[in-house]
Design a protein around this motif. Structure first.
Motif, mmCIF file in Angstrom:
data_model
loop_
_atom_site.group_PDB
_atom_site.id
_atom_site.type_symbol
_atom_site.label_atom_id
_atom_site.label_comp_id
_atom_site.label_asym_id
_atom_site.label_seq_id
_atom_site.Cartn_x
_atom_site.Cartn_y
_atom_site.Cartn_z
ATOM 1 N N GLN A 1 -15.401 -6.501 -16.943
ATOM 2 C CA GLN A 1 -14.140 -5.776 -16.810
ATOM 3 C C GLN A 1 -13.891 -5.386 -15.352
ATOM 4 O OE1 GLN A 1 -16.499 -5.154 -19.039
ATOM 5 N NE2 GLN A 1 -15.603 -4.911 -21.067
ATOM 6 N N ALA A 2 -14.935 -4.977 -14.657
ATOM 7 C CA ALA A 2 -14.798 -4.622 -13.247
ATOM 8 C C ALA A 2 -14.418 -5.846 -12.428
ATOM 9 C CB ALA A 2 -16.095 -4.010 -12.724
ATOM 10 N N ALA A 3 -15.078 -6.969 -12.679
ATOM 11 C CA ALA A 3 -14.755 -8.202 -11.959
ATOM 12 C C ALA A 3 -13.283 -8.566 -12.154
ATOM 13 C CB ALA A 3 -15.663 -9.341 -12.431
ATOM 14 N N GLU A 4 -12.807 -8.467 -13.376
ATOM 15 C CA GLU A 4 -11.407 -8.782 -13.663
ATOM 16 C C GLU A 4 -10.466 -7.765 -13.004
ATOM 17 O OE1 GLU A 4 -11.664 -8.845 -17.921
ATOM 18 O OE2 GLU A 4 -12.305 -10.954 -17.955
ATOM 19 N N PHE A 5 -10.840 -6.495 -13.029
ATOM 20 C CA PHE A 5 -10.044 -5.425 -12.419
ATOM 21 C C PHE A 5 -9.893 -5.663 -10.919
ATOM 22 C CE2 PHE A 5 -10.172 -1.028 -10.544
ATOM 23 C CZ PHE A 5 -8.959 -0.560 -11.025
ATOM 24 N N TYR A 6 -11.010 -5.868 -10.216
ATOM 25 C CA TYR A 6 -10.960 -6.072 -8.775
ATOM 26 C C TYR A 6 -10.250 -7.377 -8.418
ATOM 27 C CZ TYR A 6 -14.507 -2.369 -8.773
ATOM 28 O OH TYR A 6 -15.202 -1.196 -8.960
ATOM 29 N N ARG B 1 -0.288 0.132 -2.228
ATOM 30 C CA ARG B 1 -0.343 -0.604 -3.497
ATOM 31 C C ARG B 1 -1.779 -0.656 -4.005
ATOM 32 N NH1 ARG B 1 -2.068 -5.009 -5.719
ATOM 33 N NH2 ARG B 1 -2.878 -5.893 -3.787
ATOM 34 N N VAL B 2 -2.698 -1.025 -3.122
ATOM 35 C CA VAL B 2 -4.109 -1.137 -3.510
ATOM 36 C C VAL B 2 -4.663 0.239 -3.872
ATOM 37 C CG1 VAL B 2 -6.426 -1.727 -2.658
ATOM 38 C CG2 VAL B 2 -4.496 -3.268 -2.220
ATOM 39 N N TRP B 3 -4.335 1.261 -3.108
ATOM 40 C CA TRP B 3 -4.823 2.614 -3.369
ATOM 41 C C TRP B 3 -4.413 3.063 -4.772
ATOM 42 C CZ3 TRP B 3 -3.600 7.771 -4.198
ATOM 43 C CH2 TRP B 3 -4.527 8.714 -3.747
ATOM 44 N N HIS B 4 -3.148 2.893 -5.098
ATOM 45 C CA HIS B 4 -2.667 3.323 -6.420
ATOM 46 C C HIS B 4 -3.264 2.465 -7.540
ATOM 47 C CE1 HIS B 4 -0.051 6.517 -5.103
ATOM 48 N NE2 HIS B 4 0.392 5.733 -4.143
ATOM 49 N N ALA B 5 -3.460 1.177 -7.287
ATOM 50 C CA ALA B 5 -4.075 0.313 -8.306
ATOM 51 C C ALA B 5 -5.526 0.722 -8.570
ATOM 52 C CB ALA B 5 -4.001 -1.154 -7.866
ATOM 53 N N LEU B 6 -6.252 1.080 -7.516
ATOM 54 C CA LEU B 6 -7.653 1.456 -7.679
ATOM 55 C C LEU B 6 -7.828 2.803 -8.386
ATOM 56 C CD1 LEU B 6 -9.187 0.246 -4.299
ATOM 57 C CD2 LEU B 6 -9.735 -0.631 -6.579
ATOM 58 N N SER C 1 -16.669 4.303 -4.678
ATOM 59 C CA SER C 1 -15.833 4.895 -3.642
ATOM 60 C C SER C 1 -15.268 3.825 -2.723
ATOM 61 C CB SER C 1 -16.653 5.889 -2.807
ATOM 62 O OG SER C 1 -17.022 6.998 -3.597
ATOM 63 N N TRP C 2 -14.026 4.035 -2.344
ATOM 64 C CA TRP C 2 -13.301 3.127 -1.465
ATOM 65 C C TRP C 2 -12.680 3.927 -0.327
ATOM 66 C CZ3 TRP C 2 -12.592 -2.190 -2.539
ATOM 67 C CH2 TRP C 2 -13.071 -2.620 -3.778
ATOM 68 N N GLN C 3 -12.662 3.318 0.836
ATOM 69 C CA GLN C 3 -11.944 3.843 1.993
ATOM 70 C C GLN C 3 -10.886 2.799 2.362
ATOM 71 O OE1 GLN C 3 -14.488 5.338 5.264
ATOM 72 N NE2 GLN C 3 -16.170 4.586 3.990
ATOM 73 N N LEU C 4 -9.642 3.135 2.188
ATOM 74 C CA LEU C 4 -8.551 2.238 2.555
ATOM 75 C C LEU C 4 -7.954 2.775 3.847
ATOM 76 C CD1 LEU C 4 -6.957 1.649 -0.948
ATOM 77 C CD2 LEU C 4 -8.936 0.544 0.103
ATOM 78 N N VAL C 5 -8.090 2.005 4.907
ATOM 79 C CA VAL C 5 -7.844 2.511 6.254
ATOM 80 C C VAL C 5 -6.753 1.708 6.955
ATOM 81 C CG1 VAL C 5 -8.949 2.981 8.477
ATOM 82 C CG2 VAL C 5 -10.282 3.160 6.367
ATOM 83 N N PRO C 6 -5.701 2.388 7.434
ATOM 84 C CA PRO C 6 -4.736 1.676 8.272
ATOM 85 C C PRO C 6 -5.402 1.324 9.612
ATOM 86 C CG PRO C 6 -4.172 4.012 8.155
ATOM 87 C CD PRO C 6 -5.356 3.796 7.259
ATOM 88 N N LEU D 1 -8.507 13.803 8.636
ATOM 89 C CA LEU D 1 -9.328 14.784 7.923
ATOM 90 C C LEU D 1 -8.501 15.693 7.009
ATOM 91 C CD1 LEU D 1 -11.829 15.835 10.741
ATOM 92 C CD2 LEU D 1 -12.298 14.399 8.734
ATOM 93 N N SER D 2 -7.249 15.902 7.348
ATOM 94 C CA SER D 2 -6.410 16.795 6.544
ATOM 95 C C SER D 2 -5.706 16.073 5.399
ATOM 96 C CB SER D 2 -5.382 17.498 7.428
ATOM 97 O OG SER D 2 -4.465 16.560 7.963
ATOM 98 N N THR D 3 -5.923 14.767 5.277
ATOM 99 C CA THR D 3 -5.317 14.010 4.188
ATOM 100 C C THR D 3 -6.063 14.296 2.895
ATOM 101 O OG1 THR D 3 -4.628 12.265 5.706
ATOM 102 C CG2 THR D 3 -4.709 11.701 3.363
ATOM 103 N N SER D 4 -5.344 14.749 1.877
ATOM 104 C CA SER D 4 -5.981 15.119 0.616
ATOM 105 C C SER D 4 -5.278 14.467 -0.562
ATOM 106 C CB SER D 4 -5.950 16.643 0.462
ATOM 107 O OG SER D 4 -6.550 17.027 -0.750
ATOM 108 N N LYS D 5 -6.021 13.650 -1.281
ATOM 109 C CA LYS D 5 -5.607 13.064 -2.549
ATOM 110 C C LYS D 5 -4.370 12.171 -2.467
ATOM 111 C CE LYS D 5 -8.089 16.433 -5.069
ATOM 112 N NZ LYS D 5 -8.401 17.016 -6.300
ATOM 113 N N VAL D 6 -4.128 11.615 -1.270
ATOM 114 C CA VAL D 6 -3.082 10.610 -1.061
ATOM 115 C C VAL D 6 -3.638 9.573 -0.092
ATOM 116 C CG1 VAL D 6 -1.138 12.179 -1.490
ATOM 117 C CG2 VAL D 6 -2.004 11.898 0.833
ATOM 118 N N PRO D 7 -3.025 8.388 -0.048
ATOM 119 C CA PRO D 7 -3.501 7.380 0.903
ATOM 120 C C PRO D 7 -3.293 7.831 2.350
ATOM 121 C CG PRO D 7 -1.884 6.437 -0.629
ATOM 122 C CD PRO D 7 -1.918 7.908 -0.868
ATOM 123 N N LEU D 8 -4.122 7.343 3.247
ATOM 124 C CA LEU D 8 -3.891 7.585 4.671
ATOM 125 C C LEU D 8 -2.564 6.952 5.056
ATOM 126 C CD1 LEU D 8 -7.402 6.922 6.258
ATOM 127 C CD2 LEU D 8 -6.265 9.118 5.911
#
Length: 166
Positions: free
Chosen positions: A16-21, A93-98, A118-123, A146-153
């Motif tokens: 399921q994880a393989a299919e999800f990713y 898009r990726v952040w919300h999908a994950l 855990s994932w780090q999605l970085v501009p 550092l002040s970004t909380s619970k939303v994508p960078l």
């Protein structure tokens, strides 16, 4: 040839994880192997599932549960997967999908997916600003991250912080 292949541990959800990713990143499930632990419905699952995303191979291992029904291994923040993005819309898009389906947003643009990884999605602009020639700007960019909380960078906000503009 990829010489380091991350192996991620699952109770019984490696396929399921393989299919999800693969679905999120446009990758593909390459193979499954063996007969491993059962899922909650009593169906035997493969021991491993192998997939490819963003040109990189991964292996998921179905390790089963302890005798008391708890997970043998629980992922934590000591291991994370980082992806750099040039495109802010793709990062979001990726952040919300994950985080969909029981994932959890966290601090500094981090998140945990529904499997606990855990994932780090970085501009890409983040590292440009942190390594830029203006130390005060770099400090402001770091504070914006550092002040970004619970939303994508947000790359534009990080760039604005570096420049000292609201």
């Amino acid at each position: 040839m990829q010489r380091i292949i991350p192996n991620l541990w699952f109770d019984h959800e490696a396929v399921q994880a393989a299919e999800f990713y693969a679905g999120i990143f446009g990758g593909k499930v390459l193979s499954t192997y063996g007969e491993g632990p059962t899922n909650p419905d009593g169906e035997k699952q493969p021991v491993t599932a192998e997939w490819e995303i963003l040109g990189m191979r991964f292996v998921g291992i179905n390790g089963g549960l302890n005798a008391d029904g708890s997970s043998v291994f629980v992922p934590n923040e000591s291991f994370s997967l980082e992806i750099d993005f040039d495109d802010q819309a793709e990062l979001e898009r990726v952040w919300h999908a994950l985080i969909a389906d029981k994932g959890e947003p966290s601090e500094c643009g981090w998140l945990k997916d529904r499997f606990g990884y855990s994932w780090q999605l970085v501009p890409t602009v983040l590292m440009e600003c942190l390594q830029g020639p203006d130390p005060a700007g770099a400090a402001r960019a770091m504070q914006a991250m550092l002040s970004t909380s619970k939303v994508p960078l947000d790359g534009a906000k990080i760039r604005a912080a570096y420049a000292g503009t609201p």
